[in-house]
Design an enzyme around this catalytic site. Structure first.
Site, PDB file in Angstrom:
ATOM      1  N   THR A  62       0.815  -1.215   0.000  1.00  0.00           N
ATOM      2  CA  THR A  62       0.000   0.000   0.000  1.00  0.00           C
ATOM      3  C   THR A  62       0.850   1.267   0.000  1.00  0.00           C
ATOM      4  O   THR A  62       1.993   1.251   0.476  1.00  0.00           O
ATOM      5  CB  THR A  62      -0.897  -0.001   1.262  1.00  0.00           C
ATOM      6  N   ASP A  63       0.265   2.366  -0.473  1.00  0.00           N
ATOM      7  CA  ASP A  63       0.976   3.657  -0.424  1.00  0.00           C
ATOM      8  C   ASP A  63       1.074   4.191   1.005  1.00  0.00           C
ATOM      9  O   ASP A  63       1.840   5.116   1.277  1.00  0.00           O
ATOM     10  CB  ASP A  63       0.288   4.686  -1.332  1.00  0.00           C
ATOM     11  N   GLU A  64       0.278   3.616   1.928  1.00  0.00           N
ATOM     12  CA  GLU A  64       0.271   4.153   3.303  1.00  0.00           C
ATOM     13  C   GLU A  64       1.614   3.972   4.012  1.00  0.00           C
ATOM     14  O   GLU A  64       1.869   4.620   5.020  1.00  0.00           O
ATOM     15  CB  GLU A  64      -0.848   3.502   4.132  1.00  0.00           C
ATOM     16  N   TYR A  70      -1.906  -0.307  11.002  1.00  0.00           N
ATOM     17  CA  TYR A  70      -2.041  -1.002   9.712  1.00  0.00           C
ATOM     18  C   TYR A  70      -0.831  -0.723   8.828  1.00  0.00           C
ATOM     19  O   TYR A  70      -0.173  -1.654   8.323  1.00  0.00           O
ATOM     20  CB  TYR A  70      -3.330  -0.568   8.987  1.00  0.00           C
ATOM     21  N   LYS A  84       2.134  -3.219   7.351  1.00  0.00           N
ATOM     22  CA  LYS A  84       2.416  -3.418   5.926  1.00  0.00           C
ATOM     23  C   LYS A  84       3.867  -3.029   5.622  1.00  0.00           C
ATOM     24  O   LYS A  84       4.544  -3.686   4.826  1.00  0.00           O
ATOM     25  CB  LYS A  84       1.449  -2.592   5.055  1.00  0.00           C
TER      26      LYS A  84
HETATM   27  P1  NAD Z   1      -9.695  -7.286   2.034  1.00  0.00           P
HETATM   28  O1  NAD Z   1      -9.718  -6.995   3.495  1.00  0.00           O
HETATM   29  O2  NAD Z   1     -10.897  -7.003   1.209  1.00  0.00           O
HETATM   30  O3  NAD Z   1      -9.318  -8.834   1.795  1.00  0.00           O
HETATM   31  C1  NAD Z   1      -8.337  -9.491   2.517  1.00  0.00           C
HETATM   32  C2  NAD Z   1      -8.480 -10.976   2.255  1.00  0.00           C
HETATM   33  O4  NAD Z   1      -7.432 -11.649   2.983  1.00  0.00           O
HETATM   34  C3  NAD Z   1      -9.804 -11.561   2.751  1.00  0.00           C
HETATM   35  O5  NAD Z   1     -10.345 -12.428   1.779  1.00  0.00           O
HETATM   36  C4  NAD Z   1      -9.427 -12.343   4.006  1.00  0.00           C
HETATM   37  O6  NAD Z   1     -10.245 -13.461   4.257  1.00  0.00           O
HETATM   38  C5  NAD Z   1      -7.996 -12.756   3.690  1.00  0.00           C
HETATM   39  N1  NAD Z   1      -7.187 -12.971   4.906  1.00  0.00           N
HETATM   40  C6  NAD Z   1      -7.071 -12.145   5.970  1.00  0.00           C
HETATM   41  N2  NAD Z   1      -6.269 -12.691   6.899  1.00  0.00           N
HETATM   42  C7  NAD Z   1      -5.847 -13.865   6.388  1.00  0.00           C
HETATM   43  C8  NAD Z   1      -4.989 -14.896   6.870  1.00  0.00           C
HETATM   44  N3  NAD Z   1      -4.406 -14.811   8.066  1.00  0.00           N
HETATM   45  N4  NAD Z   1      -4.765 -15.969   6.089  1.00  0.00           N
HETATM   46  C9  NAD Z   1      -5.353 -16.077   4.871  1.00  0.00           C
HETATM   47  N5  NAD Z   1      -6.198 -15.145   4.376  1.00  0.00           N
HETATM   48  C10 NAD Z   1      -6.436 -14.064   5.123  1.00  0.00           C
HETATM   49  O7  NAD Z   1      -8.415  -6.515   1.486  1.00  0.00           O
HETATM   50  P2  NAD Z   1      -8.202  -5.748   0.100  1.00  0.00           P
HETATM   51  O8  NAD Z   1      -8.714  -4.378   0.236  1.00  0.00           O
HETATM   52  O9  NAD Z   1      -8.674  -6.602  -1.005  1.00  0.00           O
HETATM   53  O10 NAD Z   1      -6.612  -5.656   0.082  1.00  0.00           O
HETATM   54  C11 NAD Z   1      -5.832  -6.726  -0.446  1.00  0.00           C
HETATM   55  C12 NAD Z   1      -4.358  -6.372  -0.324  1.00  0.00           C
HETATM   56  O11 NAD Z   1      -4.085  -5.167  -1.030  1.00  0.00           O
HETATM   57  C13 NAD Z   1      -3.916  -6.125   1.120  1.00  0.00           C
HETATM   58  O12 NAD Z   1      -2.611  -6.656   1.273  1.00  0.00           O
HETATM   59  C14 NAD Z   1      -3.886  -4.601   1.244  1.00  0.00           C
HETATM   60  O13 NAD Z   1      -2.934  -4.187   2.189  1.00  0.00           O
HETATM   61  C15 NAD Z   1      -3.491  -4.203  -0.167  1.00  0.00           C
HETATM   62  N6  NAD Z   1      -3.977  -2.886  -0.620  1.00  0.00           N
HETATM   63  C16 NAD Z   1      -5.296  -2.552  -0.491  1.00  0.00           C
HETATM   64  C17 NAD Z   1      -5.744  -1.320  -0.993  1.00  0.00           C
HETATM   65  C18 NAD Z   1      -7.193  -0.908  -0.903  1.00  0.00           C
HETATM   66  O14 NAD Z   1      -7.523   0.239  -1.245  1.00  0.00           O
HETATM   67  N7  NAD Z   1      -8.105  -1.761  -0.504  1.00  0.00           N
HETATM   68  C19 NAD Z   1      -4.825  -0.445  -1.588  1.00  0.00           C
HETATM   69  C20 NAD Z   1      -3.487  -0.825  -1.677  1.00  0.00           C
HETATM   70  C21 NAD Z   1      -3.074  -2.058  -1.204  1.00  0.00           C
HETATM   71  O1  DAU Z   2      -4.169   4.003   0.467  1.00  0.00           O
HETATM   72  C1  DAU Z   2      -4.385   2.629   0.380  1.00  0.00           C
HETATM   73  C2  DAU Z   2      -5.235   2.166   1.542  1.00  0.00           C
HETATM   74  O2  DAU Z   2      -6.556   2.636   1.307  1.00  0.00           O
HETATM   75  C3  DAU Z   2      -5.229   0.654   1.710  1.00  0.00           C
HETATM   76  O3  DAU Z   2      -3.925   0.220   2.013  1.00  0.00           O
HETATM   77  C4  DAU Z   2      -6.199   0.224   2.823  1.00  0.00           C
HETATM   78  O4  DAU Z   2      -6.244  -1.177   2.911  1.00  0.00           O
HETATM   79  C5  DAU Z   2      -7.569   0.777   2.475  1.00  0.00           C
HETATM   80  O5  DAU Z   2      -8.480   0.448   3.500  1.00  0.00           O
HETATM   81  C6  DAU Z   2      -7.522   2.296   2.264  1.00  0.00           C
HETATM   82  O6  DAU Z   2      -7.248   2.976   3.517  1.00  0.00           O
HETATM   83  P1  DAU Z   2      -8.026   4.317   3.961  1.00  0.00           P
HETATM   84  O7  DAU Z   2      -7.953   4.442   5.428  1.00  0.00           O
HETATM   85  O8  DAU Z   2      -7.598   5.476   3.128  1.00  0.00           O
HETATM   86  O9  DAU Z   2      -9.526   3.916   3.462  1.00  0.00           O
HETATM   87  P2  DAU Z   2     -10.967   4.128   4.163  1.00  0.00           P
HETATM   88  O10 DAU Z   2     -11.995   3.800   3.125  1.00  0.00           O
HETATM   89  O11 DAU Z   2     -11.052   3.473   5.478  1.00  0.00           O
HETATM   90  O12 DAU Z   2     -10.999   5.699   4.399  1.00  0.00           O
HETATM   91  C7  DAU Z   2     -10.880   6.616   3.323  1.00  0.00           C
HETATM   92  C8  DAU Z   2     -10.943   8.012   3.919  1.00  0.00           C
HETATM   93  O13 DAU Z   2     -12.264   8.254   4.416  1.00  0.00           O
HETATM   94  C9  DAU Z   2     -10.010   8.213   5.099  1.00  0.00           C
HETATM   95  O14 DAU Z   2      -9.488   9.536   5.066  1.00  0.00           O
HETATM   96  C10 DAU Z   2     -10.905   8.035   6.311  1.00  0.00           C
HETATM   97  C11 DAU Z   2     -12.256   8.539   5.824  1.00  0.00           C
HETATM   98  N1  DAU Z   2     -13.450   7.883   6.412  1.00  0.00           N
HETATM   99  C12 DAU Z   2     -13.498   6.521   6.421  1.00  0.00           C
HETATM  100  C13 DAU Z   2     -14.575   5.864   6.956  1.00  0.00           C
HETATM  101  C14 DAU Z   2     -14.636   4.362   7.016  1.00  0.00           C
HETATM  102  C15 DAU Z   2     -14.489   8.644   6.898  1.00  0.00           C
HETATM  103  O15 DAU Z   2     -14.465   9.900   6.836  1.00  0.00           O
HETATM  104  N2  DAU Z   2     -15.568   7.991   7.428  1.00  0.00           N
HETATM  105  C16 DAU Z   2     -15.652   6.631   7.502  1.00  0.00           C
HETATM  106  O16 DAU Z   2     -16.671   6.110   8.021  1.00  0.00           O
END
Ligand code: NAD
Ligand code: DAU
Length: 351
Positions: A132-134, A157, A161
């Protein structure tokens, strides 16, 4: 060339799009989806491919050493694309250890399993870590994250990562494993679990519930359509240079409050509600602890070196996303029943 790819976290949001893409695009590959099916994993996300001859699902936890050894041997895994993780920042604030376990220990466990299985031929197999970019921390108004930006994670988180990224690079340096890492910005699209901002607001607008905006809604995120992330993963997996890092982003920055207003406007139109109806649901609530102000990715390296760029305009992507949630009511109902209600109350009541 034929491959048997272990994709972890394939029942989650991004993983399910990656699985669908690989199963359909590469019929000569075997795709093994390893997922523990936590609250975020859902096999409904994979209905289109569940019967495909080149797809297998295995329920397992990346923390289980023996299960991993068995899976590598039994399926003859040639490569790994690792997405399994605890992914929600808010949950990491209330339970950091769960993130250390899955994201750090689970990743090291998986690296060990791959190292053991591929011993003697480590240069012939790829371990691709999706991150992730975080990990780069928080930006103020100017600048972008590039691949050389120093790590500065600010939440449990992102710290977990960042640690997992460091371990992957340490295995490349120490044991000469062939690895690649990509760091992506915020994804949105179908199958996104409604604990995250965009699907949560779509669900709440639909059900006429308050839209909780943290702080003043001034925080900025760079949004990318999930299918474009899956395309980028395909490109990095096949053409990425071993040992390299690729930033992936949408060149698409939005303040949270503007995204929420856009969702309200579009959903009023789609649901035939009077203009301005849904905006009344916006509720400013207590800010997230340690809330990162801004993320913004410079994705020029992957564009220049691997020819990838986002394909979808945000306006179109958001329309497709809202339409998917409106057309898939039963998916939304299924994932928001039971444990979700408990999480929601605990997290948002008295906020
Ligand atoms: P998600 O939470 O939707 O899915 C995670 C999946 O991993 C689920 O299916 C869960 O069952 C599985 N999982 C969790 N713990 C596990 C374990 N111990 N063993 C096996 N499986 C397990 O997540 P996502 O949003 O699809 O993100 C996927 C990946 O991409 C993550 O590594 C996250 O850090 C990264 N990522 C997410 C975003 C985003 O915006 N969602 C952006 C950049 C990177
Ligand atoms: O940047 C990549 C990341 O983006 C991934 O690595 C993470 O897995 C993914 O969850 C996401 O993280 P964020 O914290 O940015 O996403 P989230 O949707 O939780 O929140 C987006 C923005 O909205 C953040 O600034 C927090 C705000 N927010 C979020 C929720 C859930 C609110 O204002 N209200 C809310 O209820």
């Amino acid at each position: 060339m034929s491959k048997t790819i272990l994709i972890t976290g394939g029942a989650g949001f991004i993983g399910s799009h990656v699985i669908r893409l690989f199963v359909e695009k590469y019929p000569h590959y075997q795709i093994v989806n390893l997922d523990a099916l936590t609250y975020a994993g859902n096999l409904e996300n994979l209905k289109e491919v569940e019967d495909a001859p080149n797809y297998t699902f295995v329920k397992a936890d990346i923390l289980e050493e023996q299960a991993l050894a068995h899976i590598f041997a039994a399926y003859g895994i040639t490569d790994v694309i690792h997405l399994a993780a605890e992914s929600h920042v808010d949950r990491s604030i209330s339970d950091p250890l769960a993130f250390v376990k899955t994201n750090v220990m689970g990743t090291v466990n998986l690296l060990n399993a791959a190292k053991k299985a591929w011993m003697g031929a480590l240069d012939q197999h790829l371990f691709y870590h999706v991150s992730t970019d975080e990990v780069y921390g928080s930006l103020h108004e100017g600048g972008f994250f590039v691949e050389t930006t120093p790590y500065d994670p600010q939440s449990p988180y992102s710290a977990s990562k960042a640690a997992s990224d460091h371990f992957v690079r340490a295995y490349a340096n120490t044991y000469h494993m062939k690895t690649v890492v990509s760091n992506c910005s915020n994804n949105y699209g179908p199958n996104h679990f409604p604990e995250k901002l965009i699907p949560l607001c779509i669900h709440n607008i639909k059900s006429n519930k308050p839209l909780p905006v943290y702080g003043k809604g001034e925080n900025v995120r760079d949004w990318l359509y999930v299918k474009d992330h899956a395309r980028a993963i395909d490109v990095v997996f096949h053409r990425g240079k071993p040992g390299e890092t690729y930033n992936i982003g949408g060149f698409n920055e939005w303040k949270n409050i503007d995204i929420v207003r856009l969702l309200c406007k579009k959903m009023d139109e789609k649901l035939g509600r009077e203009k301005g109806t849904s905006e009344k649901l916006i509720t400013f609530v207590q800010d997230r602890a340690g809330h990162d102000l801004r993320y913004a990715i410079d994705a020029s390296k992957i564009k220049k070196e691997l020819g990838w760029e986002p394909s979808l305009q945000f306006d179109e992507g958001i329309d497709q996303t809202i339409d998917w949630y409106l057309e898939n009511e039963s998916w939304l109902e299924q994932v928001t029943s039971g444990a979700y209600q408990e999480y929601y109350q605990k997290h948002y009541d008295n906020r």
